[in-house]
Motif scaffolding. Sequence first.
Motif, short mmCIF file in Angstrom:
data_model
loop_
_atom_site.label_atom_id
_atom_site.label_comp_id
_atom_site.label_asym_id
_atom_site.label_seq_id
_atom_site.Cartn_x
_atom_site.Cartn_y
_atom_site.Cartn_z
N PHE A 216 -7.95 -5.19 43.74
CA PHE A 216 -8.10 -6.62 43.43
C PHE A 216 -8.72 -7.43 44.55
CE2 PHE A 216 -4.61 -5.33 40.65
CZ PHE A 216 -5.18 -5.69 39.45
N ALA A 217 -8.58 -7.01 45.79
CA ALA A 217 -9.06 -7.84 46.89
C ALA A 217 -9.85 -7.01 47.89
CB ALA A 217 -7.87 -8.51 47.58
N MET B 25 5.46 -9.08 44.49
CA MET B 25 4.09 -9.16 43.98
C MET B 25 3.85 -8.09 42.93
SD MET B 25 0.93 -7.56 44.42
CE MET B 25 0.95 -6.72 45.98
N GLN C 3 16.24 -6.91 46.76
CA GLN C 3 15.40 -7.20 47.94
C GLN C 3 15.95 -8.37 48.74
OE1 GLN C 3 13.03 -5.44 49.30
NE2 GLN C 3 13.40 -3.95 47.68
N ILE D 239 -3.51 -12.23 42.72
CA ILE D 239 -2.33 -11.44 43.09
C ILE D 239 -1.30 -12.25 43.86
CG2 ILE D 239 -3.41 -9.19 42.98
CD1 ILE D 239 -3.71 -9.19 45.94
N ALA E 140 15.96 1.10 50.72
CA ALA E 140 14.91 0.07 50.82
C ALA E 140 13.93 0.42 51.92
CB ALA E 140 15.54 -1.28 51.08
N GLY F 217 5.53 -6.97 48.83
CA GLY F 217 5.07 -5.91 47.95
C GLY F 217 5.93 -5.78 46.71
N ILE G 184 18.69 -6.92 50.70
CA ILE G 184 18.17 -6.05 51.76
C ILE G 184 17.65 -6.89 52.93
CG2 ILE G 184 16.33 -4.42 52.31
CD1 ILE G 184 18.44 -3.20 50.61
N LEU H 111 1.42 0.94 47.63
CA LEU H 111 1.11 0.06 46.49
C LEU H 111 0.28 -1.13 46.94
CD1 LEU H 111 1.88 -0.52 43.45
CD2 LEU H 111 3.39 -2.19 44.43
N VAL H 112 0.66 -1.73 48.09
CA VAL H 112 -0.09 -2.90 48.58
C VAL H 112 -1.52 -2.50 48.90
CG1 VAL H 112 -0.23 -4.54 50.46
CG2 VAL H 112 1.94 -4.11 49.39
N VAL I 243 6.21 -7.28 54.62
CA VAL I 243 5.42 -6.59 53.60
C VAL I 243 6.32 -6.02 52.51
CG1 VAL I 243 3.85 -4.67 53.20
CG2 VAL I 243 3.54 -6.12 55.17
N ARG I 244 7.56 -5.61 52.89
CA ARG I 244 8.46 -5.03 51.88
C ARG I 244 8.78 -6.05 50.78
NH1 ARG I 244 12.60 -4.07 54.94
NH2 ARG I 244 11.78 -2.07 55.58
N GLU J 284 11.82 3.20 50.59
CA GLU J 284 10.96 2.72 49.52
C GLU J 284 9.81 1.90 50.06
OE1 GLU J 284 12.98 0.91 45.93
OE2 GLU J 284 11.49 -0.57 46.49
N SER J 285 10.00 1.30 51.25
CA SER J 285 8.94 0.43 51.74
C SER J 285 7.67 1.23 52.03
CB SER J 285 9.39 -0.35 52.96
OG SER J 285 9.82 0.51 53.95
N ILE K 232 5.94 1.13 48.95
CA ILE K 232 5.43 -0.22 48.71
C ILE K 232 4.15 -0.46 49.52
CG2 ILE K 232 5.98 -2.66 49.06
CD1 ILE K 232 7.39 -1.65 46.70
N TYR K 233 4.11 0.09 50.74
CA TYR K 233 2.86 -0.07 51.52
C TYR K 233 1.70 0.56 50.77
CZ TYR K 233 6.03 -1.06 55.36
OH TYR K 233 7.01 -1.57 56.13
N MET L 165 -3.38 -2.10 45.67
CA MET L 165 -3.66 -3.41 45.09
C MET L 165 -4.83 -4.07 45.80
SD MET L 165 -1.62 -4.34 42.66
CE MET L 165 -0.21 -3.60 41.89
#
Lengths: 240, 98
Positions: free
Chosen positions: B78-79, A171, A203, A3, B60, A168, A206, B70-71, A164-165, B63-64, B67-68, B74
């Motif tokens: 995967f990990a 990735m 991004q 990843i 943004a 993420g 941003i 999603l992380v 992380v934004r 949306e984060s 995204i958290y 993931m």
Amino acid sequence: MEITPDAYIYWRHGFAKLNLTIVTTWGIMLLLSLVSWLATRRLSTGPDIGRWQNAMEAVVSLIERQTSDIMQRKDAHRFMAFLGTIFLFVATSNLLTIFPRYEAPTGSLSTTTALAICVFVAVPAWGIQELGLGRYLKSYLAPNPVMLPFNVISELSRTIALAVRLFGNIMSGSLIVAILLSVVPIIFPVLITILGLLTGMVQAYIFFVLAAVYVAAGMRAMGPGKKKAQQQDKEEDLHG
Amino acid sequence: MDSLTWIGLASIVVAGLTIGIGAIGPAIGEGLAVSSALSAMAQQPDETSSITRTLFVGLAMIESTAIYCLVVAMILIFANPFWNYFIQQAAQQAGGGG
């Protein structure tokens, strides 16, 4: 499937590792330096300017305009070097995903954390330079001392969020393309790559905007004395 | 079922739930943000550029949270740290037993 590009290791010596992220990062740094060197080699004023200089001037003036728009300060060009470098690096590393077998270094948490730590260090550095140590530290006590832990937590959490934004987004984009390539290899991955390019540019913008906002906010004291001065300024504006 | 199967099952189910539930809040938030930005632009067309810029930054930020999620999903798939730990344990046991 990996990843992050951190997992491809070329060379290892004890604690030190040379992985794909570092190699790509240095590659992008070389590319950016080379392009800027080529573009600024024969600078000229007057009606006939080279096309490299023209492109470079467009980029630089775009960054300058955006910086001063966002920061709302007259001396915004002071921060342009730092913020513009971050923007150019992130934008280039995301833009190069159009090439096959390229792994964006921003898709690794270590790169994005490094960028976020740069912002984390730059905010108090410029804040102290502008306000002095005492007034900068006092801004953590605003609006009243009860808020001190929350101000500190917000400082830390927004740095983590910044890292992380970006990680993420990039990735997930590359991972989705990799998964799709194994399922529908023909057209669909291309569309998703285009969407990923858009996300990457947004991004980068941003990250740039947030860094500028944080720096500008760190240089603005919220103590009672400053507020009074701002009010006086406003009244003078109204009367004058 | 042995513990590895349970960990795999739990990881996949929880990853699906994380994305599914985690997308609801940001979706509502982004909808609200865009609708108010649109009405602000309709009232003040001159301020469109600054409203758009603020809107993008706000989007943004909203949306984060997605995204958290999603992380986290993931990482679960995967990990997964527990997954790696138990695979190591199983390998050690197999090595020690055989």
